[in-house]
Design a protein around this motif. Structure first.
Motif, PDB file in Angstrom:
ATOM      1  N   PHE A 109      -0.215  -2.970   8.639  1.00 42.18           N
ATOM      2  CA  PHE A 109       0.387  -1.407   8.801  1.00 42.18           C
ATOM      3  C   PHE A 109       1.637  -1.421   8.250  1.00 42.18           C
ATOM      4  N   ASP A 110       2.939  -2.809   8.022  1.00 35.23           N
ATOM      5  CA  ASP A 110       3.397  -2.439   7.301  1.00 35.23           C
ATOM      6  C   ASP A 110       3.740  -2.331   6.042  1.00 35.23           C
ATOM      7  N   ALA A 111       2.141  -2.851   5.272  1.00 32.97           N
ATOM      8  CA  ALA A 111       2.592  -2.891   3.823  1.00 32.97           C
ATOM      9  C   ALA A 111       1.666  -1.158   3.296  1.00 32.97           C
ATOM     10  N   VAL A 112       1.477  -0.848   4.723  1.00 32.59           N
ATOM     11  CA  VAL A 112       0.429   1.528   4.018  1.00 32.59           C
ATOM     12  C   VAL A 112       2.157   1.618   3.527  1.00 32.59           C
ATOM     13  N   PRO A 113       2.285   2.513   2.210  1.00 34.40           N
ATOM     14  CA  PRO A 113       3.624   2.609   1.903  1.00 34.40           C
ATOM     15  C   PRO A 113       4.055   3.602   2.809  1.00 34.40           C
ATOM     16  N   ALA A 155       4.495  11.888   4.794  1.00 33.73           N
ATOM     17  CA  ALA A 155       3.818  12.849   4.931  1.00 33.73           C
ATOM     18  C   ALA A 155       3.189  13.399   5.962  1.00 33.73           C
ATOM     19  N   ALA A 156       2.186  12.676   6.331  1.00 29.95           N
ATOM     20  CA  ALA A 156       1.581  12.837   8.031  1.00 29.95           C
ATOM     21  C   ALA A 156       2.763  13.213   8.901  1.00 29.95           C
ATOM     22  N   ARG A 157       3.466  12.954   8.868  1.00 35.03           N
ATOM     23  CA  ARG A 157       4.589  12.992   9.989  1.00 35.03           C
ATOM     24  C   ARG A 157       5.052  14.717   9.510  1.00 35.03           C
ATOM     25  N   ILE A 158       5.779  14.661   8.908  1.00 32.75           N
ATOM     26  CA  ILE A 158       6.130  16.388   8.221  1.00 32.75           C
ATOM     27  C   ILE A 158       4.720  17.335   8.684  1.00 32.75           C
ATOM     28  N   LEU A 188      -6.991   2.650   6.583  1.00 32.71           N
ATOM     29  CA  LEU A 188      -6.171   1.382   5.141  1.00 32.71           C
ATOM     30  C   LEU A 188      -6.128   0.021   5.805  1.00 32.71           C
ATOM     31  N   SER A 189      -6.114  -0.097   6.592  1.00 28.96           N
ATOM     32  CA  SER A 189      -6.404  -1.719   6.983  1.00 28.96           C
ATOM     33  C   SER A 189      -7.880  -1.933   7.409  1.00 28.96           C
ATOM     34  N   THR A 190      -9.430  -1.563   6.632  1.00 25.88           N
ATOM     35  CA  THR A 190     -10.266  -2.697   6.981  1.00 25.88           C
ATOM     36  C   THR A 190     -10.456  -3.503   7.422  1.00 25.88           C
ATOM     37  N   PRO A 191      -9.445  -4.583   6.487  1.00 20.92           N
ATOM     38  CA  PRO A 191      -9.785  -5.735   6.550  1.00 20.92           C
ATOM     39  C   PRO A 191      -8.979  -6.488   7.747  1.00 20.92           C
ATOM     40  N   ALA A 192      -7.981  -5.562   8.459  1.00 26.15           N
ATOM     41  CA  ALA A 192      -7.422  -6.268   9.301  1.00 26.15           C
ATOM     42  C   ALA A 192      -8.207  -5.896  10.719  1.00 26.15           C
ATOM     43  N   ILE A 193      -9.056  -4.990  10.761  1.00 25.89           N
ATOM     44  CA  ILE A 193     -10.024  -4.477  11.720  1.00 25.89           C
ATOM     45  C   ILE A 193     -10.527  -6.178  11.335  1.00 25.89           C
ATOM     46  N   ALA A 194     -11.041  -6.485   9.980  1.00 19.91           N
ATOM     47  CA  ALA A 194     -12.696  -7.423  10.387  1.00 19.91           C
ATOM     48  C   ALA A 194     -11.783  -8.715  10.597  1.00 19.91           C
ATOM     49  N   THR A 195     -10.802  -8.708  10.462  1.00 18.52           N
ATOM     50  CA  THR A 195     -10.144  -9.992  10.623  1.00 18.52           C
ATOM     51  C   THR A 195     -10.113 -10.362  12.842  1.00 18.52           C
ATOM     52  N   THR A 236      -7.984 -10.849   0.118  1.00 20.14           N
ATOM     53  CA  THR A 236      -7.818  -9.615  -0.987  1.00 20.14           C
ATOM     54  C   THR A 236      -6.894  -8.828   0.113  1.00 20.14           C
ATOM     55  N   GLY A 237      -5.585  -9.368   1.563  1.00 22.18           N
ATOM     56  CA  GLY A 237      -4.298  -8.887   1.044  1.00 22.18           C
ATOM     57  C   GLY A 237      -4.349  -7.805   1.790  1.00 22.18           C
ATOM     58  N   ALA A 238      -3.580  -7.450   2.814  1.00 22.87           N
ATOM     59  CA  ALA A 238      -3.521  -6.098   3.031  1.00 22.87           C
ATOM     60  C   ALA A 238      -3.365  -4.613   2.089  1.00 22.87           C
ATOM     61  N   THR A 239      -2.764  -5.306   0.932  1.00 26.94           N
ATOM     62  CA  THR A 239      -2.860  -3.651  -0.026  1.00 26.94           C
ATOM     63  C   THR A 239      -2.372  -4.059  -1.711  1.00 26.94           C
ATOM     64  N   LYS A 240      -2.863  -3.175  -1.750  1.00 24.40           N
ATOM     65  CA  LYS A 240      -2.700  -4.413  -3.488  1.00 24.40           C
ATOM     66  C   LYS A 240      -0.481  -3.745  -3.662  1.00 24.40           C
ATOM     67  N   GLY A 241      -0.166  -4.650  -4.443  1.00 25.37           N
ATOM     68  CA  GLY A 241       0.880  -4.428  -4.640  1.00 25.37           C
ATOM     69  C   GLY A 241       2.251  -3.863  -2.989  1.00 25.37           C
TER      70      GLY A 241
END
Lengths: 268, 125, 293, 414
Positions: free
Chosen positions: A153-157, A163-166, A182-189, A263-268
């Motif tokens: 979740f930290d890696a989510v921009p 934007a969602a809050r707005i 955005l974090s299907t990998p974490a779900i799988a883990t 593949t890590g949480a997200t790219k970049g």
């Protein structure tokens, strides 16, 4: 390209070391040779599958398998819901956040073996003895999995979240609509780890289950181990039958699981 | 379209195949589990022996319990129709002579089986 | 007004998990702490004991010190397993054909039930028919079979090898995910400066892997608890107390010798020691517990 | 159990209903790893239900090492099982903790029940003059010996003294290969006959002080240690648990084995060479032996002591004891039932008959069964030191001084 050949050789040696116990387990399960004789035979001698038939009738295997599956499903469901919520809450700044993190980290250091009597007294108080929920309750949330969710979740921009809050989405909808997709990998883990840890749980079911038909697979294995102390094929056939479901689930989910973790949480 | 993707995905196919296999196996078991067991008894010279008693005992991990006895007919053949177990031992006895204990392993309880190898009587050592 | 609403949302998001941990971890720890200052057995009322349990533990009980020493050796073996896993992760972390097959093979041992792993390895260490003795004798490394699980020298290393065999895969995966989070441009810059492979490794790879290494260390500490099943089935404390870890000694004092008060004191001691070790590991990794990848 | 239960099970899932159904009266019976007699127990429960209408029996079974944690947790929660199957030292230990009900008044009220049991075996669980458990499965240590190895080493008959035992062990051990002379189990004091035949006492008669730190004990340990260093005594004697020692003897490389009668069925399964001509059975020198008995006890926390006693009396009655004896080929301590079992298997299995016969003789020479409230703690304090001395990791004198100090502390604390 010389380096490639050397790398493959090293990996093959490592694979042999990792797979040797599996091979030996299978070989002993299909031959019931007395594995006390020296020298042990590398190839199976007179292979036959009757050990599996003997085990099937001695221990109520379907009942144990069914119990293990139900408990693991409850644990996995619980883990997904609770860990996601806790992981998300930890990404939001609030007073005392660091102390909650330290508290959670120190909770991992309390060994389960030392908490059996109080845990049993509490579960008895809740009236959940000898029931699936009682079996799954201590496993409903795991600290390591919370941190896995928190990292992804930290890696989510931040821009996406703001934007969602707005747009006026509530926190829960942000979690469901923005964070989780955005974090299907974490779900799988989370799924695989909580399944593994609840499937392998041995001591808690031992203490809390009373009747025969509430026992789970590890208890069946421990029961078989004591009942059949010697090491003929029947014990190993039962070990194979106990491991097969877990491995099957893992092999099916492993591509998602591997992709998730590697593949890590997200790219970049 | 989404349903097709799910139907073809591993998570549906593997459990479906497993359930189908279990169902088919159960049907096969029901059709073949009447506990019938037939065989024959011959003496040292190979001639069928009439009137020999055949003992069927169920072999458990720890104990061994005799379950049924029958006698062979004129042609030296015997027949059990209530074999309760999947792991049994047969032994033929006729007066002083007895055959070695033959272990028979079946795929499921009460599987109908014709024992091809006859029980050979040998003078009691 | 908005921040107060947010605080309630955070509270109810955290509440269920925290409730589970409070009921099944923290309350029992408090129960153990209180009990460690008392004399109690299931049918007798608790009487105040002051520091008697701790005093006995520290002065009178040499098995406690042996179990502590074995636990530290066991925890000391975890970094070795992490280093091994890092080696394998580096090997696998390339666009090698079949890399994912190797990854799955190495990870295959982790989902196994520890009781099953203990049964397999219990037999593999067997003196007569065991695979390891057979392999060593065929290779001529040894001539007389070694009774691994019955010898005071080999029992604990054997348990550690069996435990490493099972957790190696999980460490590899965690480190692999750390490796792949390192942005590639760092490597290009280093390669441009002509830094040799080992310099790249020590100056870029290792520092960036800190969070993953810390997570592995925490998991390693948890392994000393899951090793309970391994020891319970393989050696049950081993020859004498050679493979007695604190966790097995606590279980034995509590349930076999029915001395729950003394076991509680041991539990509190173990918790304190592990807390200290975690703090040290946390410091060594450059303290920022929150940034666990 | 029809195979289709697996499919039916997946359909009918009662997720959270606790399985303890509330009926008029419930009696809980916890047995020690007797899961192989599930069918027999079902018939018993049905029969008991007819005698006592409205009583439902909940049967729990835990294997050896798992029974103490389960029972202690139930004790702490105040819901101990009404009738519990306990073994050897644990029986007296739980009695001393006040967990068990004193059975003396029940036995006094029904002398016929008391007369069923072999007095020595019944006396095994007497503590502070009271009876706490009644036996239903009795075994004691005996000497198995490999007749072919005896013949090869030129030994005619099993030893009748400790010295002869050691010399025979050395002779067989010198037979070459990885052959060893003597091997013993070491859990639950099963080895203690070796020391008792040398007149070594573990404790003073009042069981308050250790009494084993004597020159005679030091000498015995040194002789055993010398044998263990060589090939006279197999090292697994002091480090193995169950599978290793019995597996070693079953491989045919060990001359003599000190174990109890239930080891016989494991040996028969493992050793193809075992038959009446190759396996000999005898008493240990001096006819000393260490009992390992299973008995029924009643938890003091039971809601209905009389019903629990009725169940214990029912389970040890002639018909039930006979069924248990026939099914598991075990001796029950019920003299009449054991004699009929012996007559039955005399013809069928001569070897099993010989093994079980030793269990009924010399029951006046039992040792290694002190009624100690802290049996497991004394064992945990004594055995590691003895083991160090026997394996040559410590000299006997310091090991025994250390063991004496530790045992004294455990006795003081109990």
């Amino acid at each position: 390209m010389r380096k490639l050949w050397w790398r493959h050789a090293a990996l093959i040696v490592i694979s042999i070391i990792m797979l040797a116990p599996f091979y030996w387990l299978l070989k002993t399960a299909i031959t019931s040779e007395n594995i006390y004789e020296y020298p042990p035979h590398l190839l199976p001698v007179r292979p036959q599958l009757f050990n599996f038939v003997d085990v099937w009738y001695l221990i109520p295997f379907p009942r144990y398998l069914f119990n293990s599956i139900v408990v693991s499903l409850i644990a996995v469901a619980g883990n997904l819901v609770l860990n996601a919520m806790a992981g998300f809450a930890l990404t939001l700044p609030f007073v005392g956040r660091r102390s909650v993190i330290v508290l959670l980290l120190s909770c991992t250091l309390i060994p389960f073996q030392a908490t059996i009597i109080p845990a049993y007294l509490i579960t008895a108080h809740l009236g959940l003895l000898d029931s699936y929920l009682g079996l799954a309750l201590p496993l409903l949330s795991t600290i390591v999995c919370i941190f896995i969710f928190k990292a992804s979740f930290d890696a989510v921009p931040r821009s996406l979240i703001d934007a969602a809050r707005i747009d006026g989405l509530g926190e829960m909808r942000i979690l469901l609509r923005v964070m989780l997709p955005l974090s299907t990998p974490a779900i799988a883990t989370n799924i695989v780890l909580s399944f593994i840890w609840s499937w392998n749980n041995f001591l808690w079911p031992l203490i809390i289950t009373r009747s025969q038909d509430m026992q789970t697979l590890p208890l069946g294995l421990a029961r078989f181990l004591s009942y059949m102390e010697d090491t003929t094929g029947a014990l190993y056939a039962f070990v194979v039958m106990v491991l097969a479901p877990g491995l099957l689930v893992f092999l099916m989910a492993q591509s998602a699981f591997m992709r998730g973790l590697t593949t890590g949480a997200t790219k970049g | 379209m989404r349903w097709r993707r799910i139907l073809l995905s591993r998570f549906f196919i593997v459990p479906a195949v497993l359930l189908l296999g279990t169902g088919a196996w159960n049907v096969y078991v029901d059709l073949h589990a009447h506990g019938l067991l037939e065989g024959s008894v011959i003496d040292a010279a190979g001639k069928p022996v009439a009137g020999a008693t055949v003992i069927l005992s169920v072999h458990d991990f720890v104990t061994q319990v005799e379950k049924a006895r029958t006698r062979t007919d004129a042609a030296g053949r015997f027949r059990f129709d209530d074999n309760p177990s999947h792991l049994i031992q047969l032994q033929a006895q006729d007066g002083t002579e007895a055959s070695p204990r033959v272990t028979i392993r079946l795929w499921f309880r009460g599987q109908d089986r014709v024992v091809t190898e006859p029980l050979r009587l040998a003078p009691n050592a | 007004m908005r921040s107060r609403r947010r605080a309630t949302v955070i509270a109810c998001f955290l509440a269920p998990s925290l409730l589970i941990f409070i009921v099944y971890r923290i309350l029992p720890l408090v129960w153990n702490v209180v009990l460690s200052f008392e004399y109690w057995s299931p049918l007798h009322p608790a009487t105040w004991a002051g520091l008697d349990n701790y005093q006995e533990m520290l002065q009178d009980d040499d098995v406690f010190w042996l179990a502590l020493w074995n636990t530290l050796i066991f925890l000391g073996s975890q970094p070795v397993a992490i280093a091994l896993a890092l080696g394998i992760a580096l090997l696998v972390n390339s666009d090698l054909k079949g890399a994912s097959v190797y990854r799955t093979i190495v990870f295959l041992s982790y989902p196994l039930m520890t009781v099953a792993v203990a049964i397999i390895w219990h037999w593999m260490y067997n003196e007569r028919g065991g695979l390891i003795n057979y392999a060593l004798r065929q290779l001529g490394i040894i001539h007389q079979p070694i009774a691994f699980l019955d010898s005071f020298a080999w029992a604990l290393p054997s348990i550690i090898i069996a435990n490493t065999w099972q957790v190696l895969g999980f460490f590899m995966i965690v480190l692999l995910s750390g490796l792949q989070n390192i942005p590639p441009h760092l490597y290009e810059a280093a390669r441009v400066d002509g830094a040799p492979a080992w310099a790249r490794f020590f100056r870029i790879t290792l520092p960036m892997l800190r969070p993953s290494v810390f997570l592995c260390l925490v998991i390693g500490m948890l392994n000393s608890f899951s090793a309970f099943d391994l020891i319970y089935v393989m050696t049950n404390g081993g020859p004498g107390h050679a493979t007695e870890l604190l966790i097995t000694y606590i279980y034995k004092q509590g349930f076999v010798s029915t001395r729950f008060d003394y076991a509680a004191a041991l539990t509190v001691a173990q918790f304190a020691i592990l807390l200290l070790l975690t703090w040290i590991a946390h410091r060594a990794v450059g303290g920022n517990a929150g940034a666990i990848e | 159990m029809k195979r289709r239960t697996f499919l039916a099970g997946t359909a009918a899932t009662a997720l959270t209903t606790p399985a303890i159904a509330q009926t008029s009266k419930k009696l809980t019976f916890l047995s020690w790893n007797i899961v192989d007699q599930a069918d027999l127990f079902k018939t018993w429960f049905a029969e008991f239900g007819k005698l006592h209408p409205g009583v439902e029996i909940e049967w729990l079974d835990k294997k050896g090492p798992d029974l103490p944690p389960f029972y202690q947790t139930q004790l702490a929660a105040g819901t101990p099982p009404d009738v519990v199957d306990l073994q050897g030292g644990i029986g007296v230990e739980y009695a001393a903790q006040g967990a068990l009900l004193d059975l003396t008044p029940y036995l006094a009220k029904q002398p016929d029940v008391k007369a069923r049991f072999n007095a020595d075996y019944l006396g095994n669980w007497v503590w502070e003059g009271k009876n706490w458990l009644v036996p239903f499965y009795v075994a004691k240590s005996l000497l198995f010996y490999n007749k072919s190895l005896f013949k090869k080493a030129g030994i005619e008959a099993p030893a009748t003294s400790f010295d002869e035992l050691l010399t025979q062990a050395e002779k067989i051990g010198a037979g070459g290969g990885d052959q060893t002379g003597f091997l013993t189990l070491n859990f639950d004091w099963l080895y203690w006959a070796l020391f008792r035949m040398n007149d070594v006492e573990l404790l003073t008669p009042d069981l308050k002080q250790p009494a084993f730190d004597t020159p005679k004990m030091i000498e015995t340990i040194e002789r055993l240690a010398k044998g263990t260093a060589g090939t006279a005594i197999n090292k697994i004697s002091w480090t193995g648990r169950w599978v290793e020692p019995l597996g070693a003897f079953a491989s045919g490389q060990v001359g003599m084995l000190n174990a109890h009668s239930s080891a016989y069925f494991f040996l028969k399964g493992q050793g193809a060479w075992i038959n009446p001509d190759t396996l000999g059975v005898a008493e240990l020198p001096g006819n000393w032996s260490v009992p390992t008995l299973h008995g029924y006890g009643i938890s003091k926390g039971t809601k209905d002591p009389d019903l629990a006693w009725a169940f214990v009396e029912f389970c040890t009655a002639k018909k039930q004891a006979q069924e248990m004896a026939d099914n598991r080929r075990i001796l029950t301590g019920y003299t009449e039932v054991d004699d009929t079992l012996m007559d039955r298997i005399k013809g069928q299995e001569p070897l099993a008959y010989a093994v079980l016969k030793t269990q009924l003789e010399h029951t006046d020479k039992l040792c290694g069964n002190w009624p100690l409230p802290s049996d497991s703690r004394v064992k945990d304090a004594f055995y590691p030191e003895l083991q160090n001395a026997l394996l040559g990791r410590k000299d006997a004198k310091t090991a025994m001084k250390e063991a004496s100090r530790k045992v004294a502390r455990e006795l003081r604390r109990a």
